[in-house]
Scaffold this motif. Structure first.
Motif, PDB file in Angstrom:
ATOM      1  N   TYR A  20     -32.430 -63.832   3.007  1.00  0.00           N
ATOM      2  CA  TYR A  20     -32.860 -62.410   3.007  1.00  0.00           C
ATOM      3  C   TYR A  20     -34.412 -62.386   3.774  1.00  0.00           C
ATOM      4  O   TYR A  20     -35.168 -63.262   3.775  1.00  0.00           O
ATOM      5  CB  TYR A  20     -33.320 -61.905   1.439  1.00  0.00           C
ATOM      6  CG  TYR A  20     -32.196 -61.990   0.758  1.00  0.00           C
ATOM      7  CD1 TYR A  20     -31.245 -60.794   0.604  1.00  0.00           C
ATOM      8  CD2 TYR A  20     -31.687 -63.160   0.095  1.00  0.00           C
ATOM      9  CE1 TYR A  20     -30.118 -60.696  -0.044  1.00  0.00           C
ATOM     10  CE2 TYR A  20     -30.440 -63.118  -0.731  1.00  0.00           C
ATOM     11  CZ  TYR A  20     -29.596 -61.823  -0.761  1.00  0.00           C
ATOM     12  OH  TYR A  20     -28.274 -61.512  -1.624  1.00  0.00           O
ATOM     13  N   THR A  22     -36.908 -60.495   3.363  1.00  0.00           N
ATOM     14  CA  THR A  22     -38.129 -60.352   2.612  1.00  0.00           C
ATOM     15  C   THR A  22     -38.665 -61.729   2.078  1.00  0.00           C
ATOM     16  O   THR A  22     -39.731 -62.012   2.019  1.00  0.00           O
ATOM     17  CB  THR A  22     -37.791 -59.176   1.312  1.00  0.00           C
ATOM     18  OG1 THR A  22     -36.674 -59.699   0.761  1.00  0.00           O
ATOM     19  CG2 THR A  22     -37.519 -58.042   1.933  1.00  0.00           C
ATOM     20  N   TYR A 214     -39.305 -53.114   9.513  1.00  0.00           N
ATOM     21  CA  TYR A 214     -38.299 -53.311   8.532  1.00  0.00           C
ATOM     22  C   TYR A 214     -37.480 -51.878   8.287  1.00  0.00           C
ATOM     23  O   TYR A 214     -36.197 -51.967   8.344  1.00  0.00           O
ATOM     24  CB  TYR A 214     -38.848 -53.290   7.065  1.00  0.00           C
ATOM     25  CG  TYR A 214     -37.728 -53.833   6.093  1.00  0.00           C
ATOM     26  CD1 TYR A 214     -37.122 -55.187   6.220  1.00  0.00           C
ATOM     27  CD2 TYR A 214     -37.633 -52.994   5.186  1.00  0.00           C
ATOM     28  CE1 TYR A 214     -36.241 -55.390   5.007  1.00  0.00           C
ATOM     29  CE2 TYR A 214     -36.568 -53.194   4.157  1.00  0.00           C
ATOM     30  CZ  TYR A 214     -35.867 -54.284   3.866  1.00  0.00           C
ATOM     31  OH  TYR A 214     -34.798 -54.628   3.222  1.00  0.00           O
ATOM     32  N   ILE A 237     -40.852 -58.920  10.706  1.00  0.00           N
ATOM     33  CA  ILE A 237     -41.346 -58.840   9.461  1.00  0.00           C
ATOM     34  C   ILE A 237     -41.879 -60.327   9.167  1.00  0.00           C
ATOM     35  O   ILE A 237     -42.925 -60.663   8.634  1.00  0.00           O
ATOM     36  CB  ILE A 237     -41.048 -58.105   8.458  1.00  0.00           C
ATOM     37  CG1 ILE A 237     -39.584 -58.974   7.586  1.00  0.00           C
ATOM     38  CG2 ILE A 237     -40.737 -56.653   8.688  1.00  0.00           C
ATOM     39  CD1 ILE A 237     -39.214 -58.403   6.521  1.00  0.00           C
TER      40      ILE A 237
END
Length: 357
Positions: A20, A22, A214, A237
């Motif tokens: 992922y 994030t 993003y 990111i």
């Protein structure tokens, strides 16, 4: 590197979380911050031992700086560059060309800044490389990066407040994109004049463009917001997380009274990085809003020089504009914190353009 290693292993068990974006962005932030805190003091001590008297202070600047900042080592941008590079390489997907383009500009501009700082320290003068040589090198690096980026993003300049609308600049886009990157780098460089003044607005601007990256890298969000979709931009990111972590780690040592200055090594590098993020995400115009503080600093210098040459009079007591407020009697910490507040407000205004379409 970690992503591809775990990919080879099949992302076993709970390590599947590394897939992922994030998570990897957060891990990149923590890694860069921890590394900065770990190597910061030894690096500063090494810089001090090599530089002796530290960074030469402008004699035409605020007189108080000749006393309070004398002997402080420069080239602290090396700390930022080391930490963000290591962290980005550890956590990013290596098959994403945008990451390498941003790293190329960051390290390229950092090298130019290092040569400039080195010249200042060895000559014991506030003048480093010639302005013409600096700009030539900067435009060469930025132009090469934009040429590569445009192969994936196209050559259209998009406008805020309009749904996925823009003008195709064709081959002129490379010159335009290079100007954005070089302008951002030098605007941050001009802002770097007080302890902690430049690094926090850079962190704020980077975080803002991290959000934008993003969103533009996600087809669903891009369609909902009416912004141009850029496949693979979301991976940026991870790089942004590295900037935030490295920036916070640097701020730990750059907080007043600063133990080290970032110098041109840092300011040109991270300014160029912000400009490149804007080009990759096709939000070059929004950069003027998000980086409005840097624009103000640059414009204050342009206005001051133009006014003095044309009329013999100065508009500001001293330029860049943060020195003007110092001359008005504002304490350095007051100038810094108020400029941070302005940077936050401008970042929020820049994010608002995503929805006002």
């Amino acid at each position: 590197m970690i992503y591809h290693l775990l990919e080879w292993l099949g992302f076993p068990g709970p390590l599947n979380v590394v897939r992922y974006l994030t998570f990897r962005a957060g891990a990149s932030t923590v890694t860069a911050l921890f590394l900065a805190l770990l190597i910061g003091r030894p690096l500063i001590d090494w810089l001090r031992s090599k530089q002796g008297k530290g960074q030469p202070i402008r004699e035409d600047g605020p007189q108080g700086h000749l006393l309070t900042k004398k002997g402080t080592p420069t080239m602290g941008g090396l700390l930022i560059l080391i930490c963000l590079t290591v962290s980005s390489v550890l956590w990013m997907e290596w098959n994403r060309p945008f990451i390498w383009a941003v790293l190329f500009v960051t390290l390229g501009f950092g090298t130019i800044g290092f040569l400039d700082d080195y010249a200042k320290v060895t000559r014991r003068s506030s003048a480093g490389l010639s302005g013409r040589m600096r700009l030539l090198l900067e435009f060469a690096i930025a132009g090469a990066a934009v040429a590569i980026i445009s192969l994936n993003t196209g050559t259209t300049l998009y406008f805020p407040f309009l749904k996925d609308q823009g003008v195709d600049l064709g081959p002129f886009y490379i010159a335009f994109g290079a100007f954005v990157i070089v302008g951002a780098a030098n605007a941050v460089n001009l802002t770097d004049g007080l302890d902690g003044l430049a690094i926090m607005p850079v962190i704020i601007a980077a975080a803002t463009f991290g959000v934008i990256a993003y969103l533009v890298g996600n087809a669903v969000f891009a369609d909902y917001l009416g912004i141009h979709f850029v496949r693979g931009a979301g991976e940026l990111i991870v790089f942004v997380g590295a900037i935030i972590g490295a920036g916070l780690g640097f701020l730990w040592f750059n907080a007043p009274p600063a133990a080290v200055f970032m110098g041109d090594t840092g300011s040109l590098a991270i300014g160029g990085a912000i400009g490149t993020l804007a080009v990759v995400t096709n939000h070059e115009i929004v950069l003027v809003i998000v980086g409005g503080l840097f624009v103000l600093e640059a414009v204050s210098v342009i206005v001051q020089v133009a006014s003095f040459k044309l009329t013999g009079k100065r508009v500001f007591r001293m330029a860049p504009i943060h020195h003007h407020f110092e001359q008005l009697g504002w304490p350095e910490s007051t100038v810094v914190i108020r400029f941070w507040i302005i940077a936050i407000v401008l970042a929020l205004a820049g994010l608002a353009t995503l929805k006002l379409r």
